[in-house]
Design an enzyme around this catalytic site. Structure first.
Site, PDB file in Angstrom:
ATOM      1  N   LYS A 104       0.863  -1.180   0.000  1.00  0.00           N
ATOM      2  CA  LYS A 104       0.000   0.000   0.000  1.00  0.00           C
ATOM      3  C   LYS A 104       0.899   1.228   0.000  1.00  0.00           C
ATOM      4  O   LYS A 104       1.866   1.308   0.749  1.00  0.00           O
ATOM      5  CB  LYS A 104      -0.869  -0.007   1.280  1.00  0.00           C
ATOM      6  CG  LYS A 104      -1.846   1.139   1.351  1.00  0.00           C
ATOM      7  CD  LYS A 104      -3.151   0.781   0.673  1.00  0.00           C
ATOM      8  CE  LYS A 104      -4.004   1.992   0.352  1.00  0.00           C
ATOM      9  NZ  LYS A 104      -3.656   2.692  -0.892  1.00  0.00           N
ATOM     10  N   LYS A 140       5.573   2.324  -3.018  1.00  0.00           N
ATOM     11  CA  LYS A 140       5.377   3.671  -3.570  1.00  0.00           C
ATOM     12  C   LYS A 140       5.659   3.588  -5.059  1.00  0.00           C
ATOM     13  O   LYS A 140       6.449   2.760  -5.505  1.00  0.00           O
ATOM     14  CB  LYS A 140       6.348   4.649  -2.898  1.00  0.00           C
ATOM     15  CG  LYS A 140       5.925   6.095  -2.956  1.00  0.00           C
ATOM     16  CD  LYS A 140       4.921   6.454  -1.883  1.00  0.00           C
ATOM     17  CE  LYS A 140       4.432   7.865  -2.051  1.00  0.00           C
ATOM     18  NZ  LYS A 140       3.654   8.323  -0.898  1.00  0.00           N
ATOM     19  N   ASP A 180      -0.541  10.963  -4.316  1.00  0.00           N
ATOM     20  CA  ASP A 180       0.575  11.642  -3.636  1.00  0.00           C
ATOM     21  C   ASP A 180       0.776  12.938  -4.429  1.00  0.00           C
ATOM     22  O   ASP A 180      -0.157  13.389  -5.127  1.00  0.00           O
ATOM     23  CB  ASP A 180       1.841  10.767  -3.626  1.00  0.00           C
ATOM     24  CG  ASP A 180       2.936  11.303  -2.704  1.00  0.00           C
ATOM     25  OD1 ASP A 180       2.836  11.125  -1.490  1.00  0.00           O
ATOM     26  OD2 ASP A 180       3.897  11.942  -3.196  1.00  0.00           O
TER      27      ASP A 180
HETATM   28  P1  NDP Z   1      -0.031  17.916  -3.895  1.00  0.00           P
HETATM   29  O1  NDP Z   1       0.482  17.629  -5.237  1.00  0.00           O
HETATM   30  O2  NDP Z   1      -1.494  18.014  -3.680  1.00  0.00           O
HETATM   31  O3  NDP Z   1       0.625  19.259  -3.320  1.00  0.00           O
HETATM   32  C1  NDP Z   1       2.006  19.401  -3.237  1.00  0.00           C
HETATM   33  C2  NDP Z   1       2.330  20.830  -2.827  1.00  0.00           C
HETATM   34  O4  NDP Z   1       3.718  20.915  -2.552  1.00  0.00           O
HETATM   35  C3  NDP Z   1       2.065  21.829  -3.946  1.00  0.00           C
HETATM   36  O5  NDP Z   1       1.704  23.043  -3.368  1.00  0.00           O
HETATM   37  C4  NDP Z   1       3.415  21.922  -4.638  1.00  0.00           C
HETATM   38  O6  NDP Z   1       3.651  23.136  -5.321  1.00  0.00           O
HETATM   39  C5  NDP Z   1       4.355  21.817  -3.450  1.00  0.00           C
HETATM   40  N1  NDP Z   1       5.626  21.256  -3.893  1.00  0.00           N
HETATM   41  C6  NDP Z   1       5.840  20.071  -4.512  1.00  0.00           C
HETATM   42  N2  NDP Z   1       7.146  19.923  -4.783  1.00  0.00           N
HETATM   43  C7  NDP Z   1       7.755  21.029  -4.319  1.00  0.00           C
HETATM   44  C8  NDP Z   1       9.100  21.458  -4.300  1.00  0.00           C
HETATM   45  N3  NDP Z   1      10.073  20.703  -4.810  1.00  0.00           N
HETATM   46  N4  NDP Z   1       9.371  22.657  -3.716  1.00  0.00           N
HETATM   47  C9  NDP Z   1       8.375  23.421  -3.198  1.00  0.00           C
HETATM   48  N5  NDP Z   1       7.078  23.060  -3.193  1.00  0.00           N
HETATM   49  C10 NDP Z   1       6.780  21.877  -3.744  1.00  0.00           C
HETATM   50  O7  NDP Z   1       0.598  16.780  -2.924  1.00  0.00           O
HETATM   51  P2  NDP Z   1       0.132  16.330  -1.485  1.00  0.00           P
HETATM   52  O8  NDP Z   1      -0.418  17.488  -0.745  1.00  0.00           O
HETATM   53  O9  NDP Z   1      -0.680  15.100  -1.637  1.00  0.00           O
HETATM   54  O10 NDP Z   1       1.518  15.873  -0.838  1.00  0.00           O
HETATM   55  C11 NDP Z   1       2.350  16.764  -0.096  1.00  0.00           C
HETATM   56  C12 NDP Z   1       3.298  15.966   0.770  1.00  0.00           C
HETATM   57  O11 NDP Z   1       2.548  15.149   1.682  1.00  0.00           O
HETATM   58  C13 NDP Z   1       4.233  15.004   0.025  1.00  0.00           C
HETATM   59  O12 NDP Z   1       5.459  14.927   0.724  1.00  0.00           O
HETATM   60  C14 NDP Z   1       3.519  13.669   0.148  1.00  0.00           C
HETATM   61  O13 NDP Z   1       4.405  12.576   0.020  1.00  0.00           O
HETATM   62  C15 NDP Z   1       2.975  13.794   1.565  1.00  0.00           C
HETATM   63  N6  NDP Z   1       1.867  12.915   1.875  1.00  0.00           N
HETATM   64  C16 NDP Z   1       0.705  12.955   1.140  1.00  0.00           C
HETATM   65  C17 NDP Z   1      -0.336  12.125   1.463  1.00  0.00           C
HETATM   66  C18 NDP Z   1      -1.655  12.222   0.776  1.00  0.00           C
HETATM   67  O14 NDP Z   1      -2.601  11.591   1.253  1.00  0.00           O
HETATM   68  N7  NDP Z   1      -1.813  12.987  -0.291  1.00  0.00           N
HETATM   69  C19 NDP Z   1      -0.211  11.115   2.536  1.00  0.00           C
HETATM   70  C20 NDP Z   1       1.015  11.219   3.307  1.00  0.00           C
HETATM   71  C21 NDP Z   1       2.003  12.070   2.942  1.00  0.00           C
HETATM   72  P3  NDP Z   1       3.574  23.179  -6.933  1.00  0.00           P
HETATM   73  O15 NDP Z   1       2.110  23.003  -7.229  1.00  0.00           O
HETATM   74  O16 NDP Z   1       4.130  24.479  -7.306  1.00  0.00           O
HETATM   75  O17 NDP Z   1       4.390  22.010  -7.412  1.00  0.00           O
END
Ligand code: NDP
Length: 461
Positions: A104, A140, A180
């Site tokens: 998962k 993943k 993700d």
């Molecule tokens: P989204 O794609 O919905 O959002 C990601 C956010 O982070 C966007 O605002 C994006 O900006 C920003 N971002 C991504 N890469 C970078 C970077 N290199 N530098 C600066 N900003 C960045 O993803 P999620 O909200 O789902 O995921 C966010 C984090 O949470 C990740 O680490 C993910 O692994 C973790 N996570 C997510 C889960 C989930 O259920 N979705 C569960 C557990 C953990 P921009 O749009 O400009 O790229």
């Protein structure tokens, strides 16, 4: 020299030596995978004392086995863009460990995706899933495809091509992907549609589905809400709460949106959000109305967070900057890995931040974690604090199998219960002599023991 050392100091040196030699071997065997090495090192530092003291773990080479994936799948994803040009991306699925249940873990679509990044995420996922108390192995996957700037048709064709290979490797009892970075409700829809077409089955092989076709209440909100519930548990140990606190949140995607929403609802003042372009600082506080505007901006119009500063008055936009220089009580990194470095951590501590709770995976560098621990900040590592997402995914799998749906309230109660039990486990294994809780150590040890024991019971495989 070593003989004249106090026992406790010698003990630390011995553990350091074991960790260093373990890491040297591991880096030789998987060179160039920087993020993966970082994630493994952080865990090895916590669990090495237990491995050293426990002959079954040591002789069973549990740690050595844990860092080699059960299986890695790499495939070509070919698709045609809106100009009729053929595009070629790389697709991956890393199945790190399936000892306690079907694999998962989410799918990430981002140009920075490579094998090392996915191995780090899959490794973290193994321990995170173990912490949730649900029977889930860790995996993943994803691609170096960037959905940003692509049309709806392009995103759909990419997802269909990606799933045309992945569909033969997943299934409700085998491997169950979710979202993700770059994979939200829209992408899950296209991926599931193609899975259903090719497999000729409608079952729970993917989570994060829409509510009206097999999804669970609160899956969208679960990671953000869960991170705030975890912060509440940490703060309660100091007779504190989130109410009245100033919070800095990074990111503006799924996790950031629902972290902010829960914080606002509980009476905190959220003053920052960000994306890869920069950070907005709204000192008046982002209220629920402004947050709804952000959700529309990000999820529908696919715009940039800088537009917030043009739309609302009195808002500062810091181009190319992260939120951590802004004074706050609570910090919720919710964007990506290594987004808090040592300088950021020092600045946060200097500004009086008392609690850092990770919505994103491994957002804090090793040196920055040390800054927080030395300053006795409440530091909730991602594998514990952001486990709410996979926990509700587990509940979604369970609902799909039983062909039923739990109410929003029931799922929320279960999510709270799971976050509380993860917190208790972290305290159990992370409490130090001076009663400070090292949640990082607690999460690593608690997550490790369950998987390690299962591996030993299943023999040398
Ligand atoms: P989204 O794609 O919905 O959002 C990601 C956010 O982070 C966007 O605002 C994006 O900006 C920003 N971002 C991504 N890469 C970078 C970077 N290199 N530098 C600066 N900003 C960045 O993803 P999620 O909200 O789902 O995921 C966010 C984090 O949470 C990740 O680490 C993910 O692994 C973790 N996570 C997510 C889960 C989930 O259920 N979705 C569960 C557990 C953990 P921009 O749009 O400009 O790229």
């Amino acid at each position: 020299m070593a003989e004249s050392m106090p026992t406790a100091v010698k003990d630390v040196c011995d553990v350091d030596m074991l960790v260093n030699s373990f890491m040297e071997r591991m880096i030789t065997q998987s060179p160039g995978e920087r993020e993966f090495h970082q994630a493994v090192r952080e865990v090895a530092k916590s669990v090495m004392p237990i491995v050293r003291e426990n002959p079954a773990y040591r002789d069973g080479k549990v740690l050595e086995r844990l860092v080699v994936p059960d299986r890695v799948l790499i495939f070509r994803v070919t698709w045609v863009d809106d100009h009729g040009e053929i595009q070629v991306n790389r697709g991956y699925r890393v199945r790190m460990n399936g000892a306690i249940g079907p694999y998962k873990g989410g799918l990430r679509f981002h140009p920075s995706v490579n094998l090392g990044v996915l191995k780090f995420l899959a490794f973290e996922q193994v321990l995170k899933n173990s912490l949730t108390t649900l029977p889930l192995g860790g995996a993943k996957g994803g691609s170096d495809f960037d959905p940003k700037g692509r049309s709806e048709g392009e995103v759909m064709r990419f997802c269909q091509s990606f799933m045309s290979e992945l569909f033969r490797h997943i299934g409700p009892d085998v491997d169950v992907p979710a979202g993700d970075i770059g994979v939200g409700e829209r992408e899950i829809g296209y991926l599931f549609g193609q899975y259903r077409r090719l497999s000729n089955c409608f079952h729970g092989a993917i989570t994060g589905k829409s509510l009206n076709w097999g999804g669970s209440h609160l899956r969208l909100e679960a990671t953000g809400y869960g991170a705030v519930y975890f912060a509440q548990e940490m703060l309660a140990t100091k007779d504190e709460s989130v109410e009245g606190k100033i919070a800095a949140v990074s990111g503006a995607g799924n996790v950031a949106q629902y972290t902010a929403e829960k914080l606002i609802t509980l009476g905190a003042k959220v003053i920052t959000l960000s994306d890869s372009g920069g950070t907005i600082v709204d000192r008046e506080g982002i209220d629920l109305e402004k947050l709804t505007w952000v959700i529309e901006l990000k999820n529908k119009r696919r715009g940039r967070i800088s537009e917030y500063a043009q739309h609302f008055q009195g808002v500062e936009y810091m181009a190319g900057k992260r939120p951590w220089s802004i004074p706050c009580d609570l910090a919720f990194p919710s964007a990506t890995q290594n987004e808090i470095n040592e300088d950021d951590a020092r600045q946060l501590v200097q500004n009086g931040c008392c609690c850092v709770c990770e919505g994103s995976n491994m957002p804090t560098t090793e040196a920055a974690v040390d800054v927080f621990l030395n300053a006795r900040v409440l530091y909730g590592p991602g594998k514990a604090a952001n486990a709410g997402g996979v926990a509700v995914s587990g509940l979604e799998m369970n609902q799909n199998t039983g062909c039923m749906r739990r109410s929003r309230q029931e799922v929320d109660d279960q999510l709270r219960g799971i976050m509380r039990s993860i917190h208790e486990n972290c305290v159990k294994y992370g409490r130090q002599d001076d009663s400070f809780v090292d949640y990082s150590r607690g999460a690593n040890v608690a997550g490790f023991i369950k998987v390690a024991d299962a591996m030993l019971q299943q023999g040398a495989i």
